[in-house]
Scaffold this active site. Structure first.
Site, short mmCIF file in Angstrom:
data_model
loop_
_atom_site.label_atom_id
_atom_site.label_comp_id
_atom_site.label_asym_id
_atom_site.label_seq_id
_atom_site.Cartn_x
_atom_site.Cartn_y
_atom_site.Cartn_z
CE LYS A 11 0.68 1.56 4.36
NZ LYS A 11 1.06 3.20 4.61
N PRO A 95 9.71 -4.86 0.00
CG PRO A 95 10.34 -2.50 -0.43
CD PRO A 95 9.48 -3.73 -1.08
CB VAL A 96 11.60 -5.96 5.42
CG1 VAL A 96 11.25 -5.87 7.22
CG2 VAL A 96 11.22 -7.42 4.90
CG LEU A 100 6.18 0.44 0.61
CD1 LEU A 100 7.13 -0.42 -0.40
CD2 LEU A 100 5.53 1.48 0.07
N GLY A 103 4.22 -6.06 6.08
CA GLY A 103 3.80 -7.33 7.24
C GLY A 103 2.10 -7.30 7.42
CB SER A 104 -0.26 -4.67 7.48
OG SER A 104 0.38 -3.99 8.81
CB SER A 105 -0.13 -6.49 2.74
OG SER A 105 -0.82 -6.78 1.55
CG ASP A 137 -1.22 0.23 7.84
OD1 ASP A 137 -1.85 1.26 7.89
OD2 ASP A 137 0.16 0.40 7.78
#
Length: 285
Positions: A11, A95-96, A100, A103-105, A137
């Site tokens: 995102k 990328p960590v 973006l 992790g939430s996605s 998120d």
């Protein structure tokens, strides 16, 4: 054994405004978020034994209870009394610690995929409520599309998607802590808040030019002040001709919106001169 596949798109924040610090320690925010087609991919397969196993080709992410996808699986098992195991393979492309919501996605994709794999039949609203327990998120990543988010990010209202365009993302070789950025943010230091109504109007009219003109993120000043690499990327994108440029979330990734394909390679090549992690994506419409 059955397998389930789910994509976990990244995102970006078109607008991120912080209104105040709440009594619960979180910040009251107003954001407009949308998804791009840079995505992780989760493969979920039932295990004959009652346990959660997680693997990934990426060697730099936790594969235990520190991982949000693992936490999502555990939450479903505990909340609904699931006595079946699952093996999750996470193909990591986002990328960590980049702003973006990777992790939430991943957590959102795990909730959606396991809802199907375990035949739980949970509606989207219930998955979003579960997601809110994992991170601010996650509810948006479950819903997808483009949304206006309020509260700490969990109160969602679907809004028109942005006009189709290219999205160039660049992450400098640093990790930025969201908690650290919010901890150093002071609402009183904000000289001008971005306009949510202005962005909503641009989206409703599908005006690419006005979407670019309405981009705004009040966390930028904190991150740009602390990390000159982020400012360098933003300046490079602007100079190389991106139509709209903004840092996503708490950073450090900066994205540039580009309407014409002919301009994409120019922006990309300019960034690749000093930044290793550069991605070209499209709006996920």
């Amino acid at each position: 054994m059955s397998k389930i596949y789910e994509k976990a798109p990244a995102k970006i924040n078109l607008v991120l405004d912080v209104l105040r610090k709440r009594e619960d320690g979180f910040h009251e925010v107003e954001m407009i978020m949308t998804m791009v087609d840079l995505a992780d991919r989760l493969e979920m397969e039932e295990l004959p034994r009652d346990q959660i196993l997680l693997s990934s080709q990426a060697g730099f992410i936790p594969l235990d209870e520190k991982n949000l996808a693992f936490q999502a699986a555990r939450l479903l098992k505990e909340r609904y009394g699931v006595r079946r195991g699952v093996y999750i393979h996470l193909d990591k492309q986002i990328p960590v610690a980049a702003g973006l919501a990777g992790g939430s996605s991943d957590a959102a994709a795990a909730l959606k995929g396991l809802n199907r794999l375990w035949n739980l039949g949970l509606p989207t609203e219930e998955l979003e409520a579960l997601g809110a327990e994992l991170g601010s998120d996650v509810p948006f990543c479950i819903r997808g599309g483009t949304a206006l988010a309020r509260g700490r990010g969990e109160k969602l209202e679907t809004v028109p998607r942005p006009p189709q365009c290219w999205v160039i993302l660049a992450k400098p070789p640093i990790n930025v802590s969201t908690a650290d950025v919010y901890g150093k943010f002071r609402v009183g230091d904000v000289k001008e808040h971005p306009s949510i109504p202005q962005m909503l109007d641009a989206l409703s009219r599908q005006s690419f030019q006005d979407v670019c003109a309405s981009l705004g993120n009040v966390l930028e000043n904190v991150t740009l002040h602390r990390y000159p690499e982020v400012r360098q990327i933003k300046d490079c994108m602007i100079k190389s001709g991106a139509d709209g440029v903004l840092m996503s979330g708490s950073g450090p990734t900066v994205f540039g919106l580009v309407a014409k394909e002919a301009k994409v390679s120019r922006v990309y090549n300019a960034l690749r001169g000093f930044c290793k992690e550069v991605y070209v994506a499209r709006m996920l419409t």
